[in-house]
Design a protein around this motif. Structure first.
Motif, PDB file in Angstrom:
ATOM      1  N   GLY A 139       0.812  -1.217   0.000  1.00 38.71           N
ATOM      2  CA  GLY A 139       0.000   0.000   0.000  1.00 38.71           C
ATOM      3  C   GLY A 139       0.844   1.264   0.000  1.00 38.71           C
ATOM      4  O   GLY A 139       1.715   1.455  -0.855  1.00 38.71           O
ATOM      5  N   GLU A 140       0.590   2.123   0.982  1.00 36.48           N
ATOM      6  CA  GLU A 140       1.290   3.401   1.079  1.00 36.48           C
ATOM      7  C   GLU A 140       2.802   3.198   1.130  1.00 36.48           C
ATOM      8  O   GLU A 140       3.565   3.946   0.508  1.00 36.48           O
ATOM      9  N   ALA A 141       3.258   2.201   1.879  1.00 36.20           N
ATOM     10  CA  ALA A 141       4.699   1.979   2.030  1.00 36.20           C
ATOM     11  C   ALA A 141       5.356   1.608   0.699  1.00 36.20           C
ATOM     12  O   ALA A 141       6.438   2.107   0.373  1.00 36.20           O
ATOM     13  N   ALA A 142       4.709   0.743  -0.091  1.00 33.40           N
ATOM     14  CA  ALA A 142       5.272   0.355  -1.390  1.00 33.40           C
ATOM     15  C   ALA A 142       5.350   1.554  -2.326  1.00 33.40           C
ATOM     16  O   ALA A 142       6.353   1.745  -3.034  1.00 33.40           O
ATOM     17  N   ARG A 143       4.312   2.369  -2.339  1.00 33.01           N
ATOM     18  CA  ARG A 143       4.324   3.558  -3.206  1.00 33.01           C
ATOM     19  C   ARG A 143       5.399   4.545  -2.770  1.00 33.01           C
ATOM     20  O   ARG A 143       6.117   5.102  -3.608  1.00 33.01           O
ATOM     21  N   ARG A 144       5.515   4.751  -1.471  1.00 34.03           N
ATOM     22  CA  ARG A 144       6.530   5.692  -0.985  1.00 34.03           C
ATOM     23  C   ARG A 144       7.937   5.167  -1.255  1.00 34.03           C
ATOM     24  O   ARG A 144       8.843   5.933  -1.582  1.00 34.03           O
ATOM     25  N   TYR A 145       8.125   3.866  -1.091  1.00 35.03           N
ATOM     26  CA  TYR A 145       9.418   3.245  -1.386  1.00 35.03           C
ATOM     27  C   TYR A 145       9.817   3.519  -2.832  1.00 35.03           C
ATOM     28  O   TYR A 145      10.934   3.977  -3.117  1.00 35.03           O
ATOM     29  N   ALA A 146       8.914   3.255  -3.759  1.00 38.24           N
ATOM     30  CA  ALA A 146       9.236   3.390  -5.182  1.00 38.24           C
ATOM     31  C   ALA A 146       9.389   4.837  -5.614  1.00 38.24           C
ATOM     32  O   ALA A 146      10.266   5.152  -6.431  1.00 38.24           O
ATOM     33  N   ASP A 147       8.558   5.717  -5.093  1.00 39.05           N
ATOM     34  CA  ASP A 147       8.473   7.075  -5.645  1.00 39.05           C
ATOM     35  C   ASP A 147       9.022   8.189  -4.764  1.00 39.05           C
ATOM     36  O   ASP A 147       9.213   9.305  -5.245  1.00 39.05           O
ATOM     37  N   GLU A 148       9.284   7.894  -3.477  1.00 36.62           N
ATOM     38  CA  GLU A 148       9.796   8.943  -2.591  1.00 36.62           C
ATOM     39  C   GLU A 148      11.118   8.566  -1.914  1.00 36.62           C
ATOM     40  O   GLU A 148      12.036   9.374  -1.858  1.00 36.62           O
ATOM     41  N   TRP A 149      11.183   7.366  -1.383  1.00 37.30           N
ATOM     42  CA  TRP A 149      12.345   7.000  -0.568  1.00 37.30           C
ATOM     43  C   TRP A 149      13.572   6.639  -1.386  1.00 37.30           C
ATOM     44  O   TRP A 149      14.695   6.800  -0.924  1.00 37.30           O
ATOM     45  N   THR A 150      13.387   6.111  -2.590  1.00 34.73           N
ATOM     46  CA  THR A 150      14.517   5.608  -3.381  1.00 34.73           C
ATOM     47  C   THR A 150      15.401   6.761  -3.840  1.00 34.73           C
ATOM     48  O   THR A 150      14.943   7.693  -4.489  1.00 34.73           O
ATOM     49  N   VAL A 151      16.683   6.645  -3.490  1.00 32.34           N
ATOM     50  CA  VAL A 151      17.681   7.659  -3.848  1.00 32.34           C
ATOM     51  C   VAL A 151      18.501   7.196  -5.049  1.00 32.34           C
ATOM     52  O   VAL A 151      18.837   7.980  -5.927  1.00 32.34           O
ATOM     53  N   ALA A 152      18.844   5.908  -5.085  1.00 34.65           N
ATOM     54  CA  ALA A 152      19.650   5.365  -6.178  1.00 34.65           C
ATOM     55  C   ALA A 152      19.407   3.863  -6.274  1.00 34.65           C
ATOM     56  O   ALA A 152      19.073   3.221  -5.279  1.00 34.65           O
ATOM     57  N   ILE A 153      19.572   3.335  -7.487  1.00 34.48           N
ATOM     58  CA  ILE A 153      19.433   1.897  -7.720  1.00 34.48           C
ATOM     59  C   ILE A 153      20.633   1.439  -8.537  1.00 34.48           C
ATOM     60  O   ILE A 153      20.929   2.011  -9.596  1.00 34.48           O
ATOM     61  N   ARG A 154      21.334   0.431  -8.033  1.00 33.66           N
ATOM     62  CA  ARG A 154      22.492  -0.119  -8.744  1.00 33.66           C
ATOM     63  C   ARG A 154      22.250  -1.599  -9.047  1.00 33.66           C
ATOM     64  O   ARG A 154      21.693  -2.328  -8.231  1.00 33.66           O
ATOM     65  N   ASP A 155      22.710  -2.012 -10.195  1.00 39.70           N
ATOM     66  CA  ASP A 155      22.676  -3.421 -10.575  1.00 39.70           C
ATOM     67  C   ASP A 155      23.932  -4.080  -9.990  1.00 39.70           C
ATOM     68  O   ASP A 155      25.051  -3.737 -10.376  1.00 39.70           O
ATOM     69  N   VAL A 156      23.748  -4.991  -9.045  1.00 39.54           N
ATOM     70  CA  VAL A 156      24.892  -5.663  -8.411  1.00 39.54           C
ATOM     71  C   VAL A 156      24.933  -7.153  -8.778  1.00 39.54           C
ATOM     72  O   VAL A 156      25.529  -7.956  -8.066  1.00 39.54           O
ATOM     73  N   THR A 157      24.321  -7.490  -9.911  1.00 48.30           N
ATOM     74  CA  THR A 157      24.317  -8.880 -10.369  1.00 48.30           C
ATOM     75  C   THR A 157      25.739  -9.381 -10.595  1.00 48.30           C
ATOM     76  O   THR A 157      26.081 -10.512 -10.227  1.00 48.30           O
ATOM     77  N   SER A 158      26.589  -8.555 -11.206  1.00 46.59           N
ATOM     78  CA  SER A 158      27.971  -8.988 -11.474  1.00 46.59           C
ATOM     79  C   SER A 158      28.722  -9.231 -10.168  1.00 46.59           C
ATOM     80  O   SER A 158      29.541 -10.151 -10.081  1.00 46.59           O
ATOM     81  N   LEU A 159      28.428  -8.446  -9.141  1.00 39.42           N
ATOM     82  CA  LEU A 159      29.041  -8.680  -7.827  1.00 39.42           C
ATOM     83  C   LEU A 159      28.576 -10.025  -7.276  1.00 39.42           C
ATOM     84  O   LEU A 159      29.386 -10.805  -6.741  1.00 39.42           O
TER      85      LEU A 159
END
Length: 197
Positions: A139-159
């Motif tokens: 609900g509210e937490a998922a929306r806030r996570y995706a659209d407000e709280w997220t500062v950066a996203i890195r792909d760490v698959t190679s790690l």
């Protein structure tokens, strides 16, 4: 010295904390490229984040499980992370923490976040005698996570693949040096709200 049975351990700085998720490439790659979750990311579904890199490796099988081939390190604001903790309910009924099962069900229904404590994992993904936090956002937490709280996203698959290769070769010292620097997160009892048994 062995860590407490339940303790949040994470890579974090003064304003952000890193959590991990694994997705199919069609979600994970655009998220890492854009630094935000794409529109195809369902904001109305519960999503689980893990502050533990090795628990994420256990969950996604070192980025080999179907639908979990892309591992993301998602940096979120500590204010959002702490809001999620304060508003959490345990994902299962625990006598002594909840008055009764009906009380827990009422709390669960009202809470936008859930906490679950699962055995932490070592480099060979064996269970350790202490637990790691999983945080479910809806609900509210998922929306806030995706659209407000997220500062950066890195792909760490190679790690993930690099660490796994060293583990397979028996070079645990090198594998250990590559791991993200996780340390106890300064969470007070009040911050954990209803999330600690």
């Amino acid at each position: 010295m062995q860590p407490p049975e339940r303790e949040i351990r994470a890579a974090y700085g003064t304003s952000t904390v890193t959590v991990y998720q694994a997705y199919p490439p069609e979600i994970g790659l655009p998220a890492a490229q854009e630094g935000r979750f794409p529109d195809a990311w369902k904001r109305d579904r519960m999503t689980w984040v893990k502050p533990s890199f090795l628990w994420m490796m256990y969950r996604c099988g070192w980025a080999t499980k179907s639908g979990q081939e892309t591992v993301l390190a998602v940096e979120i604001g500590r204010e959002g992370f702490e809001w999620a903790l304060r508003n959490a309910c345990l994902s299962s009924f625990v006598p002594g923490v909840h008055a009764d099962r009906a009380d827990w069900q009422r709390r669960l229904k009202r809470s936008p976040t859930r906490t679950q404590w699962d055995p932490e994992r070592d480099l060979r993904l064996r269970a350790l005698p202490y637990r790691s936090l999983q945080l479910g956002l809806s609900g509210e937490a998922a929306r806030r996570y995706a659209d407000e709280w997220t500062v950066a996203i890195r792909d760490v698959t190679s790690l993930a693949h690099e660490v796994h290769a060293h583990v397979r070769d028996g070079d645990l010292d090198t594998a250990r040096r590559l791991l993200p620097g996780e340390r106890p997160y300064p969470a007070t009892a009040g911050l954990l709200g209803g999330s600690r048994p």
